[in-house]
Scaffold this active site. Sequence first.
Site, short mmCIF file in Angstrom:
data_model
loop_
_atom_site.label_atom_id
_atom_site.label_comp_id
_atom_site.label_asym_id
_atom_site.label_seq_id
_atom_site.Cartn_x
_atom_site.Cartn_y
_atom_site.Cartn_z
N THR A 1 0.98 -4.62 4.25
CA THR A 1 0.67 -5.02 5.63
C THR A 1 -0.03 -6.36 5.74
O THR A 1 0.02 -6.99 6.79
CB THR A 1 -0.21 -3.95 6.31
OG1 THR A 1 -1.45 -3.82 5.59
CG2 THR A 1 0.50 -2.60 6.35
N THR B 1 0.81 -1.22 0.00
CA THR B 1 0.00 0.00 0.00
C THR B 1 0.84 1.26 0.00
O THR B 1 0.48 2.25 -0.64
CB THR B 1 -0.93 0.00 1.23
OG1 THR B 1 -1.84 -1.10 1.13
CG2 THR B 1 -1.73 1.29 1.32
#
Length: 292
Positions: free
Chosen positions: A83, A12
């Site tokens: 993540t 991300t």
Amino acid sequence: MARILVVHTGGTIGMAPGPEGLRPAAGLVEAALQALAPEALTVEVLAFDPLVDSADIGPADWNRITDAVADWQGDGVLVTHGTDTMAFTGAALSAALAGIAMPVVLCGSMTPLGMGGDAEANLALALQAVQGGQAGVWLAFAGRLMPASGLVKHHASEADAFRVVPQQSDPGPFRPRHFADLRLAILTLTPGLPASALAAMLAELDGAVLRVFGAGTMMGDPAMAAVLTAAVARGCALRAVSQCEAGGLAEGAYAAGEALWRAGVGNGGAETAEVALVRLWLALSDQRAGRG
């Protein structure tokens, strides 16, 4: 002048909006590093090509990162990573690079760079930590530097998304370890799980981490115990951990767990499922390479 390597895998932190949602975009992390890195720091970037969403990160990528770290002759390494599988990669690098004499700092974010979220602060913290910081493998996230082994992603969207379950350290001295091409998985025992379903899954695997109940119990179905015994007998390596986040397993505490140990399932103690998977994978890889 300090020299660091940045291994940019994707995730991300380096994504931009696309027609189907966020996707990796080249150049974003490099531009942010140029803006955030102090003048006294030399930064070399090794970017995956193509960049990888962390949902697609696996053992081959862990080996690639391990090799890049082991070959680096500078002061430290920063790894940008998504993540979703950060806990797996944190466990993998902590074990594969155990005993390393420089800091290796993982970094990611819940919001991409340039979108007013946590990315810039996390990257700045990681840059600070990798410059002459404490040796070992760490995660820089939400204002904290955390050991990368034992990570738990406990929230899917908040900036403070990670916590750590303390783990026993992997022993040194430093020797990079690699993950062989094996078929391993984490399997969760659930009420009503048919023994035949477990047997079918184990038949396709070289080994598995079993997430069992509480301090180390399982259902009393004799067919389930027979499946585990048969799997171990044919060479499928099994390791048990608790479905509870903390407390670990206590072999012999409950009669309902005796079938696990009688079948030859290994006791993962207080390991997280990710750490147990990584340690099992490396143990089997060492055996395959003749180092077991």
